[in-house]
Design a protein around this motif. Structure first.
Motif, PDB file in Angstrom:
ATOM      1  N   SER A 205      33.579  39.366  64.121  1.00 22.72           N
ATOM      2  CA  SER A 205      33.590  38.134  63.310  1.00 22.72           C
ATOM      3  C   SER A 205      34.925  37.985  62.590  1.00 22.72           C
ATOM      4  O   SER A 205      35.475  36.882  62.506  1.00 22.72           O
ATOM      5  N   LYS A 206      35.449  39.081  62.080  1.00 24.66           N
ATOM      6  CA  LYS A 206      36.744  39.022  61.381  1.00 24.66           C
ATOM      7  C   LYS A 206      37.848  38.599  62.346  1.00 24.66           C
ATOM      8  O   LYS A 206      38.672  37.742  62.014  1.00 24.66           O
ATOM      9  N   MET A 208      37.501  36.925  65.118  1.00 26.38           N
ATOM     10  CA  MET A 208      37.289  35.540  65.556  1.00 26.38           C
ATOM     11  C   MET A 208      37.691  34.543  64.471  1.00 26.38           C
ATOM     12  O   MET A 208      38.260  33.494  64.754  1.00 26.38           O
ATOM     13  N   HIS A 209      37.371  34.847  63.212  1.00 30.82           N
ATOM     14  CA  HIS A 209      37.665  33.909  62.133  1.00 30.82           C
ATOM     15  C   HIS A 209      39.123  33.959  61.687  1.00 30.82           C
ATOM     16  O   HIS A 209      39.708  32.943  61.357  1.00 30.82           O
ATOM     17  N   SER A 210      39.686  35.152  61.656  1.00 28.68           N
ATOM     18  CA  SER A 210      41.007  35.297  61.033  1.00 28.68           C
ATOM     19  C   SER A 210      42.036  35.974  61.917  1.00 28.68           C
ATOM     20  O   SER A 210      43.225  35.960  61.590  1.00 28.68           O
ATOM     21  N   TRP A 214      43.800  39.048  59.253  1.00 30.87           N
ATOM     22  CA  TRP A 214      42.813  39.570  58.298  1.00 30.87           C
ATOM     23  C   TRP A 214      43.357  40.835  57.628  1.00 30.87           C
ATOM     24  O   TRP A 214      43.172  41.046  56.435  1.00 30.87           O
TER      25      TRP A 214
END
Lengths: 329, 366
Positions: A205-206, A208-210, A214
């Motif tokens: 998720s990290k 994919m989002h950032s 990140w």
């Protein structure tokens, strides 16, 4: 397609199937799963036996209600009296599951009651519970397992009946190990898989989002400082880290790497414990630096403890102590 | 775990007294069912991570996955006791945690925000039954806080304080005031207090004649109160149909503005607009404060019983609003309906009274 290719294809499929079956269903001693059952359900019982949060109902009545998918399926929110009964039933079934009393029913019941109980607390604007969702998934594995075959009251009472109430004989039979079976391996591996999935999905998720930003930005620094305002971390170490670029970026990369590569622990016995320790340590670090706790994951970490090795070591120590006592004049 | 073998341990071989001893390997149909279940769970995880959806108990676990900037806004929820404000923590509002409280407030706007506060108050009262050391709650307030994290290189030893703005307030009258409300419910007028030196007390019944209706009430100052009612409006009208104009003399200085009134009807808002001097005939509000603009004055429906006279500035229990006069002289003030129906009988501009009065009776001019 040539017959050779078809044959190869068949052999690849059967090889994959063989690997899958060996991975999940190889014969395995029952003791480990039994001890994990006791530790897992014992921990949950200790933590949730007095769970009595009927205030969720008050919150719903007050209009604070953002239902998760489970409640969108038409699952009702019961009146406080019914909720209290469900919580009581959950406590009882957790205790029975830990003791191995009516094992299969109690493990199934603890899964169903926990599924409802912990789903209820997710409907109030924030996903909470510190990994309790994964604990519930692991419970579903136990519900389908034969974890109550060893070290259980069920087994003891059955032996007592077959030995016609003769206690010494019953005890001797009770301490005799149960034959290994593939039934005792897959629930353990399923629990490990779910533990790794908790972190793997968080890592993905990290990314994919950032993306890598990140870790390679001021993100972690800002999070550490933000929690200094919004939470109550037990130490000021977060600010110390936030003051040093190498520290927070290094920590960011390390966290991402541990999360994303965590499932490797499932396939390598050498990496299993180091990854579990790294993830457990990361969790404790989050508490020390950010003041955020993931209490329920402790129940999952208990599944990694080499219980049978500890059990056997304890037996050896007891045996050694007995021999020493006998030798003394 | 390293001492465990994934292979069978042949020394552990006897199968004793199981109802149905398991075979070395589960049967083919059972293996198939279990395999499908495991693959199903993995597929559900893959779907949740890819879509960001929650399918309880499968979650994509996206917490902390977005990049945090240097500026962030959050809500702070505080309880108000006689000792002052205190932060509302998880133990005060069990089972809801402090971060969940913030998440709820973040989603609620306006009246919904106030409703949420009322629900949190119920949770606090529940928790207080088991924790009598928790202070008696006089109200709840939520603040919007804007944090600005200093740039890299600046010392974090002294972190900047956030910029806080009061967004909502739930007023719970203190005990003595509740006693007076009970008496008022029996139509007994609360005792009259003397205002402080330099204070200005304006009896509204002596206001300039207008078409605004009045109500006779034994508990009102001079037994008479105006009724300001109308449709909800975002700003005062330049030429309202119903209003009260008063003229008073004030020395230069800052005054806290208090208005005595009551919510006239059940389940209805009760607030008014206040305009001063040059604002009369315009759509501007006095004082030029964000709260005066968003909440108006009075709001006796918030945390107070209906048809019970009480003092309020902006919102009962919330920090009051102030007005400043640069020079001594005569001033004109207009009250007009904002929303719902309110009774108003006295206006009090005080130099001393900066906290919400703990009495509900009228005041007499010094």
């Amino acid at each position: 397609m040539t017959p050779q290719k078809v044959a190869n294809r068949g052999s690849i499929a059967s090889r994959v199937l063989g690997v899958w079956q060996r991975f999940w269903f190889s014969p395995y001693p029952a003791l480990d799963l039994a001890l994990c059952r006791i530790a897992f359900f014992g921990f949950l019982y200790q933590r949730y036996h007095s769970y009595d949060e009927t205030a969720w109902f008050t919150l719903k009545q007050g209009g604070v209600w953002y239902p998760v998918s489970f409640f969108n399926l038409g699952v009702p929110v019961f009146e406080p009296d019914v909720l209290r009964f469900i919580y009581w039933l959950m406590g009882l079934s957790l205790l029975c599951a830990a003791l191995g009393l009516f094992s299969r029913v109690s493990m199934a019941l603890s899964f169903v009651t926990a599924l409802y109980t912990f789903a209820l607390q997710q409907n109030f604007a924030k996903y909470t519970g510190g990994g309790i969702d994964v604990v519930v998934v692991v419970m579903s594995g136990f519900a389908l397992s034969r974890a109550g075959d060893d070290l259980s009251l069920d087994r003891f009472f059955r032996l007592l009946r077959s030995e016609r109430g003769h206690l010494p004989k019953t005890w001797a039979a009770f301490t005799t190990p149960v034959a290994p079976s593939g039934e005792y391996l897959w629930p353990l591996k399923f629990a490990w898989l779910m533990f790794y999935m908790l972190y793997f999905s968080a890592g993905i998720s990290k990314l994919m989002h950032s993306g890598l930003a990140w870790a390679d930005s001021e993100n972690l620094r800002n999070s550490l400082i933000r929690h200094h305002f919004s939470h109550e971390p037990p130490t000021q170490w977060g600010l110390w880290v936030a003051d040093r670029v190498w520290a927070y970026k290094g920590m960011g990369y390390a966290s991402l790497a541990i999360e994303v590569f965590a499932p490797l622990g499932l396939f390598s016995r050498t990496l299993r414990i180091p990854f579990a320790l790294a993830l457990g340590g990361m969790q404790y670090g989050i508490y020390l630096l950010l003041g955020v706790t993931f209490a329920a994951t402790k129940a999952l970490l208990l599944m990694f403890v080499p219980w049978s090795a500890l059990f056997k070591a304890a037996q050896r120590v007891r045996f050694w102590a007995q021999r020493r006592t006998l030798r003394q004049p | 775990m390293t001492q465990r073998g994934d292979e069978a341990n042949n020394t552990l071989s006897s199968s004793v007294a199981l109802a149905s001893p398991p075979p070395q390997s589960p049967s083919a149909p059972r293996r198939a069912v279990l395999s499908f279940a495991i693959i199903g769970v993995l597929a559900a995880y893959a779907y949740c991570v890819a879509s960001g959806e929650y399918l309880w108990p499968i979650s994509p676990h996206p917490m902390y996955s977005s990049i945090q900037g240097r500026t962030f806004t959050t809500f702070a929820l505080v309880g108000v006791s006689e000792q002052g404000e205190f932060p509302l923590r998880s133990e005060h509002a069990r089972p809801i945690g402090a971060s969940t409280l913030r998440a709820v407030l973040n989603r609620k706007q306006g009246r919904e925000h106030e409703k949420a506060l009322a629900t949190f108050q119920k949770l606090y009262e529940r928790a207080r039954v088991n924790n009598p050391e928790f202070p008696e709650l006089l109200g709840l307030r939520s603040y919007e806080q804007v944090f600005q994290i200093p740039k890299q290189g600046r010392s974090l030893a002294t972190l900047p304080k956030p910029r806080s703005t009061l967004t909502s307030s739930l007023f719970l009258a203190p005990l003595p005031l509740r006693q007076e409300f009970k008496q008022q419910a029996e139509n007994v007028a609360p005792p009259v207090r003397a205002a402080g030196a330099g204070d200005i007390v304006v009896e509204l019944h002596a206001a300039e004649p207008s078409s605004t209706p009045k109500v006779n009430d034994a508990r009102a100052s001079e037994r008479e109160a105006f009724v300001l009612s109308g449709k909800a409006r975002r700003a005062p009208q330049a030429e309202p149909a119903r209003y009260i104009d008063v003229t008073f003399h004030a020395e230069a200085g800052t005054y806290t503005l208090w208005l005595r009134g009551a919510a006239a009807e059940k389940k209805q808002e009760a607030s008014v607009w206040v305009q001063l001097d040059e604002e009369l005939g315009t759509q501007r509000v006095a004082p030029h404060d964000k709260r005066a603009q968003s909440s108006g004055f009075g709001n006796w429906h918030t945390g107070l019983p209906q048809q019970v006279f009480a003092w309020s500035s902006c919102v009962p229990g919330a920090p009051p609003l102030r007005v400043s006069f640069a020079t001594a002289g005569s001033h004109r003030l207009r009250l007009s309906a904002r929303e719902g129906s309110a009774w108003v009988d006295q206006l009090w501009l005080s130099r001393e009274q900066q906290e919400a009065p703990s009495f509900s009776g009228a005041v007499s001019a010094p």
